[in-house]
Motif scaffolding. Sequence first.
Motif, PDB file in Angstrom:
ATOM      1  N   LYS A  98       0.848  -1.191   0.000  1.00 23.23           N
ATOM      2  CA  LYS A  98       0.000   0.000   0.000  1.00 23.23           C
ATOM      3  C   LYS A  98       0.885   1.244   0.000  1.00 23.23           C
ATOM      4  N   GLN A  99       0.525   2.190  -0.835  1.00 25.79           N
ATOM      5  CA  GLN A  99       1.285   3.444  -0.929  1.00 25.79           C
ATOM      6  C   GLN A  99       1.061   4.294   0.303  1.00 25.79           C
ATOM      7  N   GLU A 100       2.140   4.721   0.929  1.00 24.91           N
ATOM      8  CA  GLU A 100       2.064   5.632   2.069  1.00 24.91           C
ATOM      9  C   GLU A 100       2.691   6.963   1.660  1.00 24.91           C
ATOM     10  N   VAL A 101       1.964   8.036   1.925  1.00 31.39           N
ATOM     11  CA  VAL A 101       2.428   9.370   1.541  1.00 31.39           C
ATOM     12  C   VAL A 101       2.563  10.214   2.800  1.00 31.39           C
ATOM     13  N   THR A 102       3.716  10.832   2.965  1.00 29.77           N
ATOM     14  CA  THR A 102       4.002  11.631   4.159  1.00 29.77           C
ATOM     15  C   THR A 102       4.374  13.044   3.755  1.00 29.77           C
ATOM     16  N   GLN A 103       3.803  14.010   4.461  1.00 26.20           N
ATOM     17  CA  GLN A 103       4.152  15.403   4.200  1.00 26.20           C
ATOM     18  C   GLN A 103       4.738  16.020   5.464  1.00 26.20           C
ATOM     19  N   ILE A 104       5.895  16.620   5.278  1.00 25.28           N
ATOM     20  CA  ILE A 104       6.593  17.274   6.376  1.00 25.28           C
ATOM     21  C   ILE A 104       7.030  18.659   5.915  1.00 25.28           C
ATOM     22  N   PRO A 105       6.834  19.716   6.766  1.00 24.86           N
ATOM     23  CA  PRO A 105       6.235  19.628   8.099  1.00 24.86           C
ATOM     24  C   PRO A 105       4.707  19.622   8.021  1.00 24.86           C
ATOM     25  N   ALA A 106       4.060  19.352   9.155  1.00 30.55           N
ATOM     26  CA  ALA A 106       2.597  19.395   9.195  1.00 30.55           C
ATOM     27  C   ALA A 106       2.092  20.825   9.162  1.00 30.55           C
ATOM     28  N   ALA A 107       2.898  21.760   9.685  1.00 32.00           N
ATOM     29  CA  ALA A 107       2.503  23.167   9.695  1.00 32.00           C
ATOM     30  C   ALA A 107       3.743  24.026   9.548  1.00 32.00           C
ATOM     31  N   LEU A 108       3.524  25.205   8.973  1.00 34.16           N
ATOM     32  CA  LEU A 108       4.645  26.094   8.656  1.00 34.16           C
ATOM     33  C   LEU A 108       4.151  27.535   8.741  1.00 34.16           C
ATOM     34  N   SER A 109       4.904  28.395   9.426  1.00 33.23           N
ATOM     35  CA  SER A 109       4.532  29.802   9.511  1.00 33.23           C
ATOM     36  C   SER A 109       5.747  30.627   9.101  1.00 33.23           C
ATOM     37  N   VAL A 110       5.565  31.505   8.118  1.00 36.26           N
ATOM     38  CA  VAL A 110       6.684  32.289   7.599  1.00 36.26           C
ATOM     39  C   VAL A 110       6.252  33.735   7.414  1.00 36.26           C
ATOM     40  N   PRO A 111       7.206  34.673   7.437  1.00 32.74           N
ATOM     41  CA  PRO A 111       6.863  36.069   7.122  1.00 32.74           C
ATOM     42  C   PRO A 111       6.693  36.238   5.621  1.00 32.74           C
ATOM     43  N   GLU A 112       5.894  37.202   5.273  1.00 34.72           N
ATOM     44  CA  GLU A 112       5.652  37.498   3.859  1.00 34.72           C
ATOM     45  C   GLU A 112       6.968  37.744   3.125  1.00 34.72           C
ATOM     46  N   GLY A 113       7.054  37.219   1.919  1.00 33.16           N
ATOM     47  CA  GLY A 113       8.254  37.401   1.108  1.00 33.16           C
ATOM     48  C   GLY A 113       9.220  36.234   1.155  1.00 33.16           C
ATOM     49  N   GLU A 114       9.107  35.417   2.190  1.00 30.29           N
ATOM     50  CA  GLU A 114      10.018  34.276   2.305  1.00 30.29           C
ATOM     51  C   GLU A 114       9.584  33.171   1.339  1.00 30.29           C
ATOM     52  N   ASN A 115      10.558  32.388   0.877  1.00 34.72           N
ATOM     53  CA  ASN A 115      10.240  31.259  -0.001  1.00 34.72           C
ATOM     54  C   ASN A 115       9.768  30.065   0.843  1.00 34.72           C
ATOM     55  N   LEU A 116       8.810  29.324   0.305  1.00 36.05           N
ATOM     56  CA  LEU A 116       8.267  28.167   1.001  1.00 36.05           C
ATOM     57  C   LEU A 116       8.794  26.881   0.361  1.00 36.05           C
ATOM     58  N   VAL A 117       9.097  25.900   1.202  1.00 33.99           N
ATOM     59  CA  VAL A 117       9.540  24.586   0.729  1.00 33.99           C
ATOM     60  C   VAL A 117       8.694  23.522   1.424  1.00 33.99           C
ATOM     61  N   LEU A 118       7.881  22.824   0.653  1.00 35.23           N
ATOM     62  CA  LEU A 118       6.995  21.802   1.206  1.00 35.23           C
ATOM     63  C   LEU A 118       7.424  20.440   0.675  1.00 35.23           C
ATOM     64  N   ASN A 119       7.525  19.486   1.576  1.00 32.57           N
ATOM     65  CA  ASN A 119       8.051  18.183   1.217  1.00 32.57           C
ATOM     66  C   ASN A 119       6.987  17.096   1.214  1.00 32.57           C
ATOM     67  N   CYS A 120       7.140  16.158   0.294  1.00 33.57           N
ATOM     68  CA  CYS A 120       6.235  15.018   0.167  1.00 33.57           C
ATOM     69  C   CYS A 120       7.086  13.781  -0.119  1.00 33.57           C
ATOM     70  N   SER A 121       6.881  12.725   0.648  1.00 29.35           N
ATOM     71  CA  SER A 121       7.600  11.483   0.381  1.00 29.35           C
ATOM     72  C   SER A 121       6.604  10.341   0.230  1.00 29.35           C
ATOM     73  N   PHE A 122       6.954   9.352  -0.580  1.00 28.81           N
ATOM     74  CA  PHE A 122       6.077   8.216  -0.808  1.00 28.81           C
ATOM     75  C   PHE A 122       6.891   6.933  -0.810  1.00 28.81           C
ATOM     76  N   THR A 123       6.230   5.827  -0.451  1.00 30.79           N
ATOM     77  CA  THR A 123       6.960   4.581  -0.203  1.00 30.79           C
ATOM     78  C   THR A 123       7.144   3.722  -1.452  1.00 30.79           C
ATOM     79  N   ASP A 124       6.217   3.802  -2.402  1.00 25.44           N
ATOM     80  CA  ASP A 124       6.291   2.973  -3.601  1.00 25.44           C
ATOM     81  C   ASP A 124       6.629   3.860  -4.797  1.00 25.44           C
ATOM     82  N   SER A 125       7.801   3.651  -5.382  1.00 18.41           N
ATOM     83  CA  SER A 125       8.256   4.522  -6.471  1.00 18.41           C
ATOM     84  C   SER A 125       7.574   4.216  -7.810  1.00 18.41           C
ATOM     85  N   ALA A 126       6.765   3.159  -7.864  1.00 21.88           N
ATOM     86  CA  ALA A 126       6.079   2.813  -9.115  1.00 21.88           C
ATOM     87  C   ALA A 126       4.808   3.654  -9.249  1.00 21.88           C
ATOM     88  N   ILE A 127       4.999   4.954  -9.429  1.00 23.84           N
ATOM     89  CA  ILE A 127       3.856   5.857  -9.517  1.00 23.84           C
ATOM     90  C   ILE A 127       3.591   6.217 -10.967  1.00 23.84           C
TER      91      ILE A 127
END
Lengths: 111, 112
Positions: free
Chosen positions: A1-30
């Motif tokens: 079964k494919q498991e998908v994880t997103q880190i972080p769960a929450a993010l707070s930044v000041p305006e103008g800053e760049n955002l980086v959101l991560n996603c990982s998955f267990t089965d590479s056969a997508i």
Amino acid sequence: KQEVTQIPAALSVPEGENLVLNCSFTDSAIYNLQWFRQDPGKGLTSLLLIQSSQREQTSGRLNASLDKSSGRSTLYIAASQPGDSATYLCAVISNDYKLSFGAGTTVTVRA
Amino acid sequence: NAGVTQTPKFQVLKTGQSMTLQCAQDMNHEYMSWYRQDPGMGLRLIHYSVGAGITDQGEVPNGYNVSRSTTEDFPLRLLSAAPSQTSVYFCASSHRDGNEAFFGQGTRLTVV
């Protein structure tokens, strides 16, 4: 079964800053990977679709990368604005077209 | 172009009642699916269909029924509502080639 994880769960930044959101998955056969935005109490709005043969996809201030072999995707949002505050969801599309979702990253951009 | 349309937007049911959540799309998509979204659990697949007359179960199908008599419509039936079915329900559609999925605005269901 494919498991998908997103880190972080929450993010707070000041305006103008760049955002980086991560996603990982267990089965590479997508098949594909899709990023969505969800505002409170609303539906899902598609942001970017990356096909499995692609390494990245861009739309305006948004750029998403995909590394199938390591099971990772990253969503970059440049020069964040308060209007970017929302929950961002990553969905992996399998070869039978089903979507497996992460729990999301909730972003707050402070003015 | 309406996209994916869900009705109703809100519903309150008593335990044991039945109801049908409606979903329609006007993009001639072959693939349609239903998800439920619960806090801390993300979206989970209930049932899906790859075309008219073809349906199959997803991850959490118990207590739900579907049918697909036309390409456009994919209703979700709750047979006997239970408090555990309190959730937000989303319908989605896409072309069968696995490209971009489109979602409806959701139905917020409360079972008391």
